[in-house]
Scaffold this motif. Structure first.
Motif, PDB file in Angstrom:
ATOM      1  N   GLY A 167     -10.934 -11.900  11.554  1.00 46.90           N
ATOM      2  CA  GLY A 167     -11.858 -13.011  11.319  1.00 46.90           C
ATOM      3  C   GLY A 167     -11.138 -14.344  11.237  1.00 46.90           C
ATOM      4  O   GLY A 167     -10.003 -14.486  11.713  1.00 46.90           O
ATOM      5  N   TRP A 168     -11.781 -15.302  10.610  1.00 48.11           N
ATOM      6  CA  TRP A 168     -11.209 -16.652  10.480  1.00 48.11           C
ATOM      7  C   TRP A 168      -9.850 -16.617   9.792  1.00 48.11           C
ATOM      8  O   TRP A 168      -8.945 -17.377  10.117  1.00 48.11           O
ATOM      9  CB  TRP A 168     -12.194 -17.527   9.693  1.00 48.11           C
ATOM     10  CG  TRP A 168     -11.777 -18.938   9.491  1.00 48.11           C
ATOM     11  CD1 TRP A 168     -11.240 -19.468   8.344  1.00 48.11           C
ATOM     12  CD2 TRP A 168     -11.854 -20.028  10.424  1.00 48.11           C
ATOM     13  NE1 TRP A 168     -10.988 -20.807   8.514  1.00 48.11           N
ATOM     14  CE2 TRP A 168     -11.365 -21.180   9.783  1.00 48.11           C
ATOM     15  CE3 TRP A 168     -12.304 -20.127  11.753  1.00 48.11           C
ATOM     16  CZ2 TRP A 168     -11.308 -22.417  10.415  1.00 48.11           C
ATOM     17  CZ3 TRP A 168     -12.237 -21.364  12.378  1.00 48.11           C
ATOM     18  CH2 TRP A 168     -11.743 -22.491  11.713  1.00 48.11           C
ATOM     19  N   LEU A 223     -20.065 -10.730  11.749  1.00 47.58           N
ATOM     20  CA  LEU A 223     -19.953 -10.642  10.282  1.00 47.58           C
ATOM     21  C   LEU A 223     -18.578 -11.125   9.806  1.00 47.58           C
ATOM     22  O   LEU A 223     -18.384 -11.411   8.636  1.00 47.58           O
ATOM     23  CB  LEU A 223     -20.200  -9.205   9.811  1.00 47.58           C
ATOM     24  CG  LEU A 223     -21.623  -8.685  10.051  1.00 47.58           C
ATOM     25  CD1 LEU A 223     -21.728  -7.210   9.683  1.00 47.58           C
ATOM     26  CD2 LEU A 223     -22.643  -9.501   9.249  1.00 47.58           C
ATOM     27  N   LEU A 224     -17.618 -11.236  10.741  1.00 46.65           N
ATOM     28  CA  LEU A 224     -16.253 -11.621  10.356  1.00 46.65           C
ATOM     29  C   LEU A 224     -16.073 -13.128  10.220  1.00 46.65           C
ATOM     30  O   LEU A 224     -15.009 -13.597   9.823  1.00 46.65           O
ATOM     31  CB  LEU A 224     -15.256 -11.040  11.355  1.00 46.65           C
ATOM     32  CG  LEU A 224     -15.176  -9.510  11.258  1.00 46.65           C
ATOM     33  CD1 LEU A 224     -14.492  -8.917  12.476  1.00 46.65           C
ATOM     34  CD2 LEU A 224     -14.456  -9.088   9.986  1.00 46.65           C
ATOM     35  N   CYS A 225     -17.103 -13.902  10.574  1.00 49.12           N
ATOM     36  CA  CYS A 225     -17.062 -15.336  10.249  1.00 49.12           C
ATOM     37  C   CYS A 225     -18.397 -15.757   9.650  1.00 49.12           C
ATOM     38  O   CYS A 225     -18.500 -16.072   8.478  1.00 49.12           O
ATOM     39  CB  CYS A 225     -16.690 -16.192  11.449  1.00 49.12           C
ATOM     40  SG  CYS A 225     -16.591 -17.944  11.006  1.00 49.12           S
ATOM     41  N   ALA A 226     -19.469 -15.695  10.454  1.00 45.78           N
ATOM     42  CA  ALA A 226     -20.790 -16.094   9.929  1.00 45.78           C
ATOM     43  C   ALA A 226     -21.184 -15.214   8.745  1.00 45.78           C
ATOM     44  O   ALA A 226     -21.711 -15.696   7.743  1.00 45.78           O
ATOM     45  CB  ALA A 226     -21.831 -15.981  11.035  1.00 45.78           C
ATOM     46  N   PRO A 233      -9.809 -18.986  22.648  1.00 45.91           N
ATOM     47  CA  PRO A 233     -10.522 -19.048  21.369  1.00 45.91           C
ATOM     48  C   PRO A 233     -10.934 -17.657  20.857  1.00 45.91           C
ATOM     49  O   PRO A 233     -10.716 -16.653  21.549  1.00 45.91           O
ATOM     50  CB  PRO A 233     -11.771 -19.880  21.682  1.00 45.91           C
ATOM     51  CG  PRO A 233     -11.650 -20.344  23.094  1.00 45.91           C
ATOM     52  CD  PRO A 233     -10.644 -19.464  23.765  1.00 45.91           C
ATOM     53  N   GLY A 234     -11.566 -17.648  19.709  1.00 47.33           N
ATOM     54  CA  GLY A 234     -12.178 -16.405  19.211  1.00 47.33           C
ATOM     55  C   GLY A 234     -11.639 -15.929  17.878  1.00 47.33           C
ATOM     56  O   GLY A 234     -10.495 -15.499  17.792  1.00 47.33           O
ATOM     57  N   HIS A 235     -12.493 -16.008  16.848  1.00 47.33           N
ATOM     58  CA  HIS A 235     -12.075 -15.535  15.515  1.00 47.33           C
ATOM     59  C   HIS A 235     -13.119 -14.599  14.893  1.00 47.33           C
ATOM     60  O   HIS A 235     -13.257 -14.524  13.681  1.00 47.33           O
ATOM     61  CB  HIS A 235     -11.788 -16.731  14.591  1.00 47.33           C
ATOM     62  CG  HIS A 235     -12.961 -17.660  14.437  1.00 47.33           C
ATOM     63  ND1 HIS A 235     -13.128 -18.788  15.200  1.00 47.33           N
ATOM     64  CD2 HIS A 235     -14.044 -17.606  13.626  1.00 47.33           C
ATOM     65  CE1 HIS A 235     -14.257 -19.394  14.864  1.00 47.33           C
ATOM     66  NE2 HIS A 235     -14.835 -18.690  13.904  1.00 47.33           N
ATOM     67  N   GLU A 236     -13.866 -13.920  15.767  1.00 43.78           N
ATOM     68  CA  GLU A 236     -14.804 -12.882  15.293  1.00 43.78           C
ATOM     69  C   GLU A 236     -14.543 -11.644  16.151  1.00 43.78           C
ATOM     70  O   GLU A 236     -15.332 -11.303  17.018  1.00 43.78           O
ATOM     71  CB  GLU A 236     -16.262 -13.338  15.468  1.00 43.78           C
ATOM     72  CG  GLU A 236     -16.673 -14.478  14.548  1.00 43.78           C
ATOM     73  CD  GLU A 236     -18.153 -14.853  14.658  1.00 43.78           C
ATOM     74  OE1 GLU A 236     -18.642 -15.550  13.770  1.00 43.78           O
ATOM     75  OE2 GLU A 236     -18.812 -14.429  15.636  1.00 43.78           O
ATOM     76  N   VAL A 237     -13.419 -11.007  15.887  1.00 45.92           N
ATOM     77  CA  VAL A 237     -12.890 -10.008  16.813  1.00 45.92           C
ATOM     78  C   VAL A 237     -13.090  -8.594  16.269  1.00 45.92           C
ATOM     79  O   VAL A 237     -12.747  -8.314  15.116  1.00 45.92           O
ATOM     80  CB  VAL A 237     -11.370 -10.232  17.019  1.00 45.92           C
ATOM     81  CG1 VAL A 237     -10.836  -9.299  18.101  1.00 45.92           C
ATOM     82  CG2 VAL A 237     -11.066 -11.688  17.350  1.00 45.92           C
TER      83      VAL A 237
END
Ligand SMILES: [Zn+2]
Ligand SMILES: [Zn+2]
Length: 344
Positions: free
Chosen positions: A95-96, A155-158, A68-72
């Protein structure tokens, strides 16, 4: 002469072996980028509630094992064939928005956010819960110098979700904007709202978050446990926008009457049960409901730049990659203050 291939396993990854299973810390070979891709040495990766889609297999067609992981946040470590405009050693984020095809009708209209073949890191391909990941070049965001990796990751998703939803909400400086929920999304929404020049009313359950909400930039704190929050907003003149971040359709429904004329309920908190609003509520005052999902890499760069300039920062708790299972459990508990970030 027969040659023996020696398997080298020089990196660690936190993977989900199958839907619903626990995290496994495994050693894998460092992946090589294909054409149009780069390899990123991951420095930090945020743990987002949407990682539940990977953990529990809730996304159609997801294949396992999956990281997983979309705030890299990381550094470009290798370029695949045909990659231009990026170089090794550059700080980047993913990000997402993990890639788009550039050819579908939405993309041809320039609406990459709604690409019919949108790729999501950690779902469509392995994401950032690993020391090295591969991503398509169109998924990369440039990192401003003034943000550290652990600050930039959430900051790249939330961050982008709250920033982009608010800036497209129609609220103008000086308007009353309510932020429902003081959590991973809400604590950023309050800060962005304050820096956009809104009068921010933070809405939480219980009085314990009042001081924090004000510290983050809220002018008013409304405790929805002890007061009728919609009435409280009306006493302030009615909200132009209510940014609904807490995943409770019931709470969103109850808040709707806090909107002023032409007001908008902007929904970013994910639930699967219905928001209940009558046509009369919508028609009276021409009020509306809109959902918002993330944004493109250009939107991500805007978010990061704005955060760098304005001082908006996520509040974070960090865990080492090896503790990915604990980090995920902490995020799921709802007790983290407020975003959990893995470090490599
Ligand atoms: Zn997310
Ligand atoms: Zn497309």
């Amino acid at each position: 002469m027969a040659t023996t291939k020696v398997a080298i396993a020089p990196m660690k990854a936190a993977q989900i072996p199958k839907a619903g299973a626990d995290f496994q810390i495994v050693e894998r070979e460092i992946p090589n980028p294909g054409a149009g891709q780069v390899r990123i040495k991951v420095q930090a990766c945020g743990v987002c509630h949407s990682d539940v889609l990977t953990k529990e297999g809730a996304w159609p067609g997801i294949q396992y094992p999956r990281v997983p992981g979309h705030e890299v946040a990381g550094i470009i470590d290798e370029l695949g064939a045909g990659v231009s405009g990026r170089k090794k050693g550059q700080r980047v984020g993913v990000g997402w928005h993990g890639g788009h095809d550039g050819t579908c009708l939405s993309c041809r209209r320039g609406d990459f956010r709604n690409c019919q073949n949108l790729k999501i890191p950690g779902i469509s391909y392995d994401g950032g819960y690993e020391q090295y990941m591969v991503a398509p070049v169109e998924a990369l965001t440039s990192m401003p110098e003034g943000l550290s990796d652990v600050e930039a990751a959430p900051l790249l998703c939330a961050g982008i979700t709250t920033y982009n939803a608010l800036r497209h909400s129609g609220a103008l400086p000086g308007d009353l904007v309510a932020v429902q929920g003081i959590g991973g999304l809400g604590h950023l929404g309050i800060q962005f709202g304050n820096k956009f020049g809104y009068k921010v009313a933070a809405i939480g359950r219980g009085s314990e978050n009042s001081a924090l909400a004000k510290k983050l930039g809220a002018s008013v704190y409304i405790d929805s446990k002890s007061t009728n929050a919609a009435e409280a907003l009306q006493k302030l003149g009615g909200a132009q926008v209510i940014l609904a971040t807490a995943p409770s359709s019931k709470a969103m429904s109850e808040l709707f009457d806090g909107l002023g004329p032409n007001g908008k309920l902007m929904v970013i908190g994910v639930t699967s049960d219905p928001i209940e609003v009558t046509p009369i509520q919508l028609i009276t005052g021409s009020r509306s409901i809109q959902g918002w999902a993330s944004g493109t890499t250009a939107d991500e760069e805007d978010t990061l730049r704005f955060a760098e300039l304005s001082g908006v920062r996520p509040m974070i708790e960090t865990y080492p990659l090896e503790k990915a299972g604990d980090a995920y459990a902490r995020m799921m508990s709802g007790k983290a203050r407020f975003r959990v970030v893995l470090t490599m």
